[in-house]
Design an enzyme around this catalytic site. Structure first.
Site, PDB file in Angstrom:
ATOM      1  CD  GLU A 282      -2.876  -1.238   2.324  1.00 57.82           C
ATOM      2  OE1 GLU A 282      -4.089  -1.385   2.143  1.00 57.82           O
ATOM      3  OE2 GLU A 282      -2.353  -1.237   3.451  1.00 57.82           O
TER       4      GLU A 282
HETATM    5  C1  ACM Z   1      -1.813  -5.467   4.037  1.00 53.13           C
HETATM    6  O1  ACM Z   1      -2.860  -6.002   4.435  1.00 53.13           O
HETATM    7  N1  ACM Z   1      -1.792  -4.178   3.760  1.00 53.13           N
HETATM    8  C2  ACM Z   1      -0.593  -6.215   3.867  1.00 53.13           C
END
Ligand code: ACM
Length: 531
Positions: A337
């Site tokens: 992310e």
């Molecule tokens: C994640 O769940 N952002 C690895």
């Protein structure tokens, strides 16, 4: 049950007498009077040959170990489990007798490998044999599960303490069987982490991934950047006090995990998920201005400054200090992310940072976005997509796997333990979907991602993110009963995989959780014994 027609008092007497000679294959009774069938263990053993006389622990039982430090230590661990509930002395001895509970390290049986064991139960002895201490320890967990659930209690129970007769020969399908705990969104203290480690060990989980940093909190003391912990660790989701591990505390977690044969994989999530670090040191920000601490639950808004040299001084110091207190093979560098990091910057960052991990003697682990850069030799990528993640993203992961990158599978709509079970679940999130117990168990790591060579799959991991979880009771409720299913996917041969028989074995664990003080969600999919 034959006893039905027997007059009540006589029936009770017969049951007590029969406990020592009950046959394997009989259903376990809630009172534990009938020995648990040999195969009724989670994870399902690779091979079970039931039959013959059961073994019974009595007040004169000895725990016989060989003359090795590890053997003795595992013998003492077993004694600590058994003494409070049996009330027996259970001396641990290396005097070589052939009766009792025998723990033997033997190099002879190469098929048992690094973690396998053989458990042989008969009239005079139950013998666990392994090549390596880890195998002995896993065999001890099987022995625990073969004993009545009341063995887990911390006060003296009536027994009897029978183990069904026969032989289990057991080795794991995968070498990586992990669980992740997010101690950043909410901080969990050393004793809470130890409690989770003990819950994991019962199911032969061998890796504890600690998510040590995120936007909401930095949880490990770094001497060269002290404000990371003292300031960056001073809050958590919802604005509570947060916390961090001193190096001594972290080492204690690592030691405790190692005593239960779990390897700790520490994660410093980068270049995104870094608000706590950016808030602690203004110079880490591209604009030189520190943002405020963050106690919400949004993701994707923070990034280390890829173009600044100080970023790499920071990364070098953090990884050096963390590697120095981490005996395990891996440092997890996150990579998920990174929505506020341009792709070219992400690739540049990973290209610069992976060699730092190698420089300090460790291998890289990262979330599967690492495959969007060039994973270092020996790296592990952790897949956290969904069943219906787009084909291009999956193919990027599969291509890396074909190119030598190992995979750990954590599909979020299968094994994210923080996903709600159903729409009424009071805790957890639902962005990956609702994940009931059957769904979390009923998939095969060996063929989950198309185009991945079988040898690239190193195992599975069940992450537990804690945006909505702040107590051990919260962790219990989300991890149980799903965690044992993920442990079984990691350990048991694919041929044993069967929801209908698994759910019966799972139901049989409930009295054990009750005895241990582990809470759980009573899923309607599982035929639990009456409360
Ligand atoms: C994640 O769940 N952002 C690895």
């Amino acid at each position: 049950m034959r006893q039905h027609r027997t007059p009540r008092l006589l029936g009770t007497l017969l049951l007590v007498v029969a406990a020592g000679i009950s046959v394997a294959g009989a259903a376990p009774s809630a009172a534990g009077r009938t020995a648990t069938p040999l195969g009724q263990v989670i994870p399902a053993p690779a091979s079970v040959d039931a039959g013959g006389s059961p073994y019974r622990i009595t007040s004169s039982t000895r725990i016989r170990v060989d003359d090795s430090r590890e053997g003795r230590r595992i013998g003492s661990y077993l004694a600590d489990v058994l003494r409070p509930s049996t009330g027996y002395r259970l001396p641990v001895t290396d005097d070589g007798g052939r009766d009792g509970i025998r723990l033997q390290l033997s190099r002879k049986d190469s098929a048992l490998g690094a973690e396998g064991y053989r458990l042989q139960s008969g009239k005079g002895a139950v013998t666990i044999t392994a090549r390596e201490p880890a195998g002995l320890f896993h065999g001890v967990q099987t022995l625990r599960q073969l004993l009545p659930a009341a063995v887990e209690k911390d006060s003296v129970q009536p027994g009897p303490w029978a183990v069904a007769g026969g032989t289990i020969t057991d080795t794991p399908r995968y070498g990586y069987r992990g669980a992740m705990l997010d101690v950043s969104r909410h901080f969990f203290g050393v004793d809470q982490v130890k409690r989770y480690i003990d819950q994991l060990a019962l199911y032969k989980v061998n890796t504890l991934h600690l998510h040590l940093s995120d936007d909401q909190g930095w949880r490990i003391a770094i001497d060269s950047w002290p404000r990371l912990a003292s300031y960056g660790g001073s809050t958590q989701v919802g604005g509570g006090a947060g916390g961090f591990y001193t190096k001594a505390q972290y080492k204690e977690i690592v030691r405790y995990a190692s005593s239960r044969f779990l390897e700790v994989v520490p994660e410093i999530d980068m270049p995104g998920h870094t608000n706590a670090a950016l808030a602690s040191y203004a110079e880490l920000n591209c604009d030189g201005v520190a943002p405020p601490l963050y106690t919400g639950t949004e993701v994707g808004f923070s990034s280390l400054c890829v173009g600044k040299p100080v970023t790499y001084d920071f990364v070098d110091d953090v990884i050096r200090e963390l590697a120095a207190i981490t005996p395990g093979r891996y440092i997890h560098i996150g990579g998920d992310e990174a929505h506020s990091t341009p792709h070219e910057d992400f690739v540049e960052f990973m290209t610069k940072v992976q060699p730092v991990v190698a420089k300090y003697g460790k291998k890289v682990m990262g979330w599967h976005q690492l495959t969007g850069a060039s994973p270092a030799k020996g790296a592990l990528a952790q897949y956290w997509g969904l069943d219906d993640t787009n084909a291009a993203e999956k193919e990027q992961v599969a291509a890396a796997a074909r190119n030598g990158t190992g995979l750990v599978l954590s599909p979020a709509d299968r094994v994210y333990l923080d996903m709600k079970y159903n729409a009424d679940t009071p805790l957890g999130l639902d962005w990956a979907g609702l994940v009931e117990v059957k769904r979390s168990y009923d998939w095969d790591p060996g063929n989950y991602l198309a185009g991945v060579p079988g040898s690239a799959v190193r195992g599975v991991e069940a992450p537990l993110w804690t945006e909505t979880l702040s107590t051990s009771a919260n962790l219990d409720y989300m991890a149980f009963p799903r965690l044992p299913g993920v442990a079984e996917l990691g350990w048991s041969p694919a041929a044993t995989h069967d929801w209908d028989t698994y759910k019966v074995r799972l139901a049989a664990q409930a009295p054990r959780w009750d005895a241990m003080g582990t809470g759980y969600y009573r899923s309607s999919q599982v035929p639990w014994p009456a409360e």
